[in-house]
Design an enzyme around this catalytic site. Structure first.
Site, mmCIF file in Angstrom:
data_model
loop_
_atom_site.group_PDB
_atom_site.id
_atom_site.type_symbol
_atom_site.label_atom_id
_atom_site.label_comp_id
_atom_site.label_asym_id
_atom_site.label_seq_id
_atom_site.Cartn_x
_atom_site.Cartn_y
_atom_site.Cartn_z
ATOM 1 N N ASP A 181 0.711 -1.320 -0.100
ATOM 2 C CA ASP A 181 -0.030 -0.035 -0.038
ATOM 3 C C ASP A 181 0.891 1.233 0.035
ATOM 4 O O ASP A 181 0.524 2.122 -0.979
ATOM 5 C CB ASP A 181 -0.795 -0.122 1.038
ATOM 6 C CG ASP A 181 -1.804 1.198 1.084
ATOM 7 O OD1 ASP A 181 -2.116 1.791 0.135
ATOM 8 O OD2 ASP A 181 -2.159 1.795 2.319
ATOM 9 N N CYS A 213 -15.217 4.175 1.653
ATOM 10 C CA CYS A 213 -16.463 3.989 0.727
ATOM 11 C C CYS A 213 -16.577 2.705 0.233
ATOM 12 O O CYS A 213 -15.467 2.410 -0.571
ATOM 13 C CB CYS A 213 -16.706 5.066 0.148
ATOM 14 S SG CYS A 213 -18.224 4.960 -1.101
ATOM 15 N N CYS A 252 -21.090 -4.147 -7.153
ATOM 16 C CA CYS A 252 -20.456 -4.839 -8.430
ATOM 17 C C CYS A 252 -20.916 -6.367 -8.446
ATOM 18 O O CYS A 252 -20.778 -7.259 -7.252
ATOM 19 C CB CYS A 252 -18.959 -4.844 -8.228
ATOM 20 S SG CYS A 252 -18.035 -5.947 -9.536
#
Ligand code: SF4
Ligand code: SF4
Length: 402
Positions: A134, A240, A247
């Protein structure tokens, strides 16, 4: 052990330490990504959290001498919470996004990458490795896409056939020339559900994200959230998930097998009001283990205020009024002014009138004035029919008395 045998051994070892998916790619530069990042910069779509040096983000050889290949890993996280608590009047709850459930994934992925590094070095003592998760220079998604972990979807996630897009990504650059895997075919097709569902229009056709409009990024900022987004944030206190939950590729991907990411419901869906009065130490004690705490307590407290306004939670007004009068942080006072305007109680407006006399921060004053203006207009419109009636009767009496 030759390289092909080692590659197979790495796959088996990875599975044994809880890595759900592994892929290999070369250490060649990510040229297409570089073009995309330049466009992102030109368009002003960046969040500001990214590594600024585009060469470092796209050229693995700048990060490790004699880089030959990159190992991409994915670990799935849950999309469902067991015993999810329900909020109610007087006890409203916020929500952390799924990527912040359970133990901080940075800790978990780094630990498993370290095990993988040790395994490789045990078999190839001359191996050189550099891992990241990350916050590293490379784009986790670009690496995962090229290593065949999943396809780069229109919701800007990597979607794996096995776990949907609910996967954490990490990678390791090595000086070992592993056989690269094939990238996957894009399976989004004509679907645009995520683009249509995004509350702020942050997803741009072509898999681009305008991070400045994305709630996932906005909830992590430390400044005042622009007014146009506040209503859309709802009760999200961090992140969020809308473009993932909508999906169809994520349907039935519950991913409950990684115990370490099992959420504590009281942390993942916390009561909002108690968040407002947490000290730094208390915040760290309570939320320090979850990845959503990385920006400290201020963004979470500001988002909790926005969430209380979303619920029009009148029980929170006395505490919000107290903060409006005493909190030293202008971001909180300004957000509270907006929230009190939304909740709309007499107590809130009286407090705002008073604050306007002493408030010296110009941004907070603007919020106070806007909220009070809205309140006055609402009061006027409430009494408008009565005023019209009175005027009508006055006119009639005047007419009759002539
Ligand atoms: Fe839109 Fe939310 Fe997805 Fe961001 S995370 S692109 S705001 S749906
Ligand atoms: Fe792709 Fe549709 Fe999922 Fe969006 S919602 S990521 S377009 S499959």
């Amino acid at each position: 052990m030759n390289t092909i045998e080692l590659q197979q051994a790495i796959k088996e070892y990875a599975e044994s330490i809880g890595i759900d998916k592994i892929g290999f790619t070369t250490a060649a530069p990510f040229r297409e990504l570089k073009n995309r990042l330049v466009r992102q910069q030109e368009l002003g779509y960046q969040s500001g959290f990214e590594e600024k040096d585009l060469d470092k983000r796209t050229e693995p050889a700048l990060l490790l001498d004699q880089a030959e290949s990159i190992i991409a890993i994915a670990i799935a996280y849950p999309s469902r919470m067991e015993n999810s608590p329900r909020g109610k009047k007087g006890e409203r709850r916020g929500i952390f996004c799924r990527a912040s459930w359970g133990t901080d994934y940075h800790t978990v992925l780094r630990a498993r990458l370290r095990l993988l590094e040790a395994f490789i070095i045990e078999h190839v003592p001359t191996a050189r490795v550099k891992s990241m998760v990350d916050t590293g220079e490379l784009s986790d998604r670009a690496v995962a896409e090229r290593a065949g972990i999943g396809w780069s979807a229109k919701n800007c996630s990597i979607i794996t056939p096995e776990f949907g897009s609910y996967v954490y990504l990490g990678e390791m650059i090595t000086n070992i020339p592993f056989e690269p895997d094939e990238p996957m075919e894009d399976e989004c097709g004509d679907c645009t559900l995520c683009l249509d569902a995004c509350p702020t229009g942050a997803l741009i056709v072509g898999g681009q994200l305008d991070a400045t409009r994305c709630i996932a990024f906005l909830t992590q900022t430390k400044t005042t959230i622009p007014e146009e987004f506040r209503d859309k944030i709802g009760n999200r206190v961090y992140g969020c998930d809308t473009c993932q939950t909508i999906c169809p590729k994520n349907r039935k991907k519950h991913n409950l097998h990684q115990e370490v990411f099992k959420p504590d419901p009281e942390l993942a869906k916390p009561l909002l009001q108690p968040i407002l009065s947490l000290s730094n130490r208390q915040f760290k004690e309570r939320f320090g283990e979850v990845s959503g705490s990385w920006r400290g307590k201020n963004p979470i407290q500001r988002n909790a205020i926005i969430a209380l306004a979303h619920f029009k939670e009148e029980a929170a007004v006395p505490e919000l009024v107290g903060m409006l009068q005493n909190d030293p942080r202008p971001v909180m006072r300004g957000t509270i002014a907006w929230a009190l305007g939304k909740i709309g109680t007499e107590e809130g407006f009286v407090a705002m009138e008073k604050s306007l006399v002493t408030e010296d921060d110009s941004d907070v004053r603007i919020e106070l004035e806007k909220a009070l203006d809205g309140w006055k207009k609402k009061q006027l419109s409430k009494y408008q029919p009565i005023i019209e009636d009175v005027l009508k009767w006055r006119y009639m009496l005047h007419y009759l008395s002539r």
